[in-house]
Design a protein around this motif. Structure first.
Motif, PDB file in Angstrom:
ATOM      1  N   MET A   1      73.658 -67.845  -5.926  1.00 44.45           N
ATOM      2  CA  MET A   1      72.578 -67.711  -4.965  1.00 44.45           C
ATOM      3  C   MET A   1      73.184 -67.767  -3.553  1.00 44.45           C
ATOM      4  N   ASN A   2      72.839 -66.792  -2.730  1.00 46.23           N
ATOM      5  CA  ASN A   2      73.347 -66.782  -1.365  1.00 46.23           C
ATOM      6  C   ASN A   2      72.188 -66.965  -0.378  1.00 46.23           C
ATOM      7  N   ILE A   3      72.507 -66.943   0.891  1.00 43.01           N
ATOM      8  CA  ILE A   3      71.504 -67.186   1.939  1.00 43.01           C
ATOM      9  C   ILE A   3      70.357 -66.176   1.867  1.00 43.01           C
ATOM     10  N   PHE A   4      70.655 -64.956   1.491  1.00 43.08           N
ATOM     11  CA  PHE A   4      69.613 -63.934   1.405  1.00 43.08           C
ATOM     12  C   PHE A   4      68.668 -64.210   0.235  1.00 43.08           C
ATOM     13  N   ASP A   5      69.214 -64.676  -0.877  1.00 42.99           N
ATOM     14  CA  ASP A   5      68.379 -65.053  -2.028  1.00 42.99           C
ATOM     15  C   ASP A   5      67.485 -66.242  -1.685  1.00 42.99           C
ATOM     16  N   ILE A   6      68.081 -67.236  -1.052  1.00 45.76           N
ATOM     17  CA  ILE A   6      67.337 -68.451  -0.718  1.00 45.76           C
ATOM     18  C   ILE A   6      66.176 -68.132   0.215  1.00 45.76           C
ATOM     19  N   ALA A   7      66.469 -67.435   1.308  1.00 47.01           N
ATOM     20  CA  ALA A   7      65.413 -67.101   2.272  1.00 47.01           C
ATOM     21  C   ALA A   7      64.390 -66.149   1.656  1.00 47.01           C
ATOM     22  N   GLY A   8      64.849 -65.223   0.838  1.00 55.03           N
ATOM     23  CA  GLY A   8      63.925 -64.288   0.193  1.00 55.03           C
ATOM     24  C   GLY A   8      62.950 -64.982  -0.735  1.00 55.03           C
ATOM     25  N   ARG A   9      63.452 -65.941  -1.509  1.00 55.49           N
ATOM     26  CA  ARG A   9      62.571 -66.702  -2.399  1.00 55.49           C
ATOM     27  C   ARG A   9      61.582 -67.541  -1.601  1.00 55.49           C
ATOM     28  N   ALA A  10      62.060 -68.122  -0.501  1.00 58.88           N
ATOM     29  CA  ALA A  10      61.169 -68.919   0.346  1.00 58.88           C
ATOM     30  C   ALA A  10      60.079 -68.042   0.956  1.00 58.88           C
ATOM     31  N   MET A  11      60.447 -66.845   1.386  1.00 52.95           N
ATOM     32  CA  MET A  11      59.455 -65.927   1.949  1.00 52.95           C
ATOM     33  C   MET A  11      58.449 -65.495   0.890  1.00 52.95           C
ATOM     34  N   SER A  12      58.921 -65.256  -0.308  1.00 58.51           N
ATOM     35  CA  SER A  12      58.039 -64.884  -1.399  1.00 58.51           C
ATOM     36  C   SER A  12      57.035 -65.999  -1.692  1.00 58.51           C
ATOM     37  N   LEU A  98      42.648 -72.602   7.972  1.00 61.43           N
ATOM     38  CA  LEU A  98      43.238 -71.996   9.171  1.00 61.43           C
ATOM     39  C   LEU A  98      44.537 -72.693   9.551  1.00 61.43           C
ATOM     40  N   VAL A  99      44.557 -74.020   9.463  1.00 53.70           N
ATOM     41  CA  VAL A  99      45.783 -74.770   9.745  1.00 53.70           C
ATOM     42  C   VAL A  99      46.868 -74.368   8.752  1.00 53.70           C
ATOM     43  N   ASP A 100      46.500 -74.260   7.489  1.00 51.22           N
ATOM     44  CA  ASP A 100      47.437 -73.853   6.448  1.00 51.22           C
ATOM     45  C   ASP A 100      47.980 -72.449   6.720  1.00 51.22           C
ATOM     46  N   MET A 101      47.112 -71.569   7.197  1.00 48.74           N
ATOM     47  CA  MET A 101      47.525 -70.196   7.484  1.00 48.74           C
ATOM     48  C   MET A 101      48.553 -70.156   8.617  1.00 48.74           C
ATOM     49  N   VAL A 102      48.318 -70.923   9.668  1.00 51.20           N
ATOM     50  CA  VAL A 102      49.253 -70.959  10.799  1.00 51.20           C
ATOM     51  C   VAL A 102      50.594 -71.546  10.343  1.00 51.20           C
ATOM     52  N   GLU A 103      50.539 -72.626   9.588  1.00 46.08           N
ATOM     53  CA  GLU A 103      51.762 -73.257   9.083  1.00 46.08           C
ATOM     54  C   GLU A 103      52.546 -72.298   8.192  1.00 46.08           C
ATOM     55  N   THR A 104      51.855 -71.589   7.334  1.00 52.86           N
ATOM     56  CA  THR A 104      52.499 -70.628   6.439  1.00 52.86           C
ATOM     57  C   THR A 104      53.168 -69.514   7.234  1.00 52.86           C
ATOM     58  N   ALA A 105      52.463 -68.988   8.225  1.00 56.34           N
ATOM     59  CA  ALA A 105      53.023 -67.916   9.048  1.00 56.34           C
ATOM     60  C   ALA A 105      54.286 -68.386   9.769  1.00 56.34           C
ATOM     61  N   ARG A 106      54.272 -69.616  10.264  1.00 57.13           N
ATOM     62  CA  ARG A 106      55.456 -70.148  10.953  1.00 57.13           C
ATOM     63  C   ARG A 106      56.624 -70.328   9.996  1.00 57.13           C
ATOM     64  N   MET A 107      56.355 -70.809   8.814  1.00 59.43           N
ATOM     65  CA  MET A 107      57.431 -70.973   7.836  1.00 59.43           C
ATOM     66  C   MET A 107      58.017 -69.621   7.435  1.00 59.43           C
ATOM     67  N   TYR A 108      57.157 -68.631   7.279  1.00 54.05           N
ATOM     68  CA  TYR A 108      57.625 -67.287   6.956  1.00 54.05           C
ATOM     69  C   TYR A 108      58.508 -66.761   8.084  1.00 54.05           C
ATOM     70  N   GLU A 109      58.036 -66.922   9.332  1.00 58.40           N
ATOM     71  CA  GLU A 109      58.813 -66.473  10.488  1.00 58.40           C
ATOM     72  C   GLU A 109      60.156 -67.183  10.565  1.00 58.40           C
ATOM     73  N   ASN A 110      60.200 -68.467  10.228  1.00 59.27           N
ATOM     74  CA  ASN A 110      61.465 -69.208  10.229  1.00 59.27           C
ATOM     75  C   ASN A 110      62.450 -68.593   9.244  1.00 59.27           C
ATOM     76  N   ASN A 111      61.971 -68.186   8.094  1.00 65.74           N
ATOM     77  CA  ASN A 111      62.853 -67.572   7.103  1.00 65.74           C
ATOM     78  C   ASN A 111      63.300 -66.182   7.525  1.00 65.74           C
ATOM     79  N   VAL A 112      62.453 -65.458   8.225  1.00 61.78           N
ATOM     80  CA  VAL A 112      62.854 -64.161   8.782  1.00 61.78           C
ATOM     81  C   VAL A 112      63.981 -64.385   9.791  1.00 61.78           C
ATOM     82  N   GLN A 113      63.847 -65.430  10.597  1.00 67.24           N
ATOM     83  CA  GLN A 113      64.894 -65.752  11.576  1.00 67.24           C
ATOM     84  C   GLN A 113      66.205 -66.119  10.886  1.00 67.24           C
ATOM     85  N   VAL A 114      66.124 -66.847   9.784  1.00 60.58           N
ATOM     86  CA  VAL A 114      67.332 -67.184   9.006  1.00 60.58           C
ATOM     87  C   VAL A 114      68.018 -65.908   8.542  1.00 60.58           C
TER      88      VAL A 114
END
Length: 130
Positions: A1-12, A98-114
């Motif tokens: 498992m590499n960084i791309f796999d890890i971030a991809g699974r997290a985004m999924s 709505l709070v959950d949606m904002v948190e989810t979007a931020r976590m997704y964006e963090n993984n895109v940044q990774v």
């Protein structure tokens, strides 16, 4: 498992979370004629996956229905009202969703940044080799 796999699974996993939140928001405020038919919010259950020491990611284990009870409301003029004139609103807390949606979007964006950072580092490494 590499960084791309890890971030991809997290985004999924975050996409699953966002889809469940969207489903909950779409059903917020819906009414039915009985408590049994009322919509109840759904939530994903995550599980940590460790394939080697120091390397972990996340997996969606299951999607569960919450135990929140629908809200009974007396509305005898509603077409779905039961014999007593009651209807049941879906058991969804729109504010929490709505709070959950904002948190989810931020976590997704963090993984895109990774992923973007990893890509940049790889490209810089290739340039150094030339």
């Amino acid at each position: 498992m590499n960084i791309f796999d890890i971030a991809g699974r997290a985004m999924s996993a975050q996409l699953v979370r966002l889809n469940t939140t969207a489903s909950n928001m779409a059903n917020a405020g819906n009414v039915t004629g009985s408590a049994a038919e009322a919509y109840r919010a759904i939530k994903p259950v995550f599980r940590s996956v460790t394939e080697s020491p120091g390397v972990s990611t996340v997996k969606v284990e299951n999607i569960v229905t919450t135990r929140a009870e629908p809200i009974k409301r007396h509305d005898p003029n509603h077409p779905l009202a039961d014999a007593d004139g009651n209807v049941w609103e879906s058991a969804v807390d729109s504010s929490a969703e709505l709070v959950d949606m904002v948190e989810t979007a931020r976590m997704y964006e963090n993984n895109v940044q990774v992923l973007q950072t990893a890509k940049s580092l790889l490209l810089e490494t290739v340039k150094m080799g030339k």
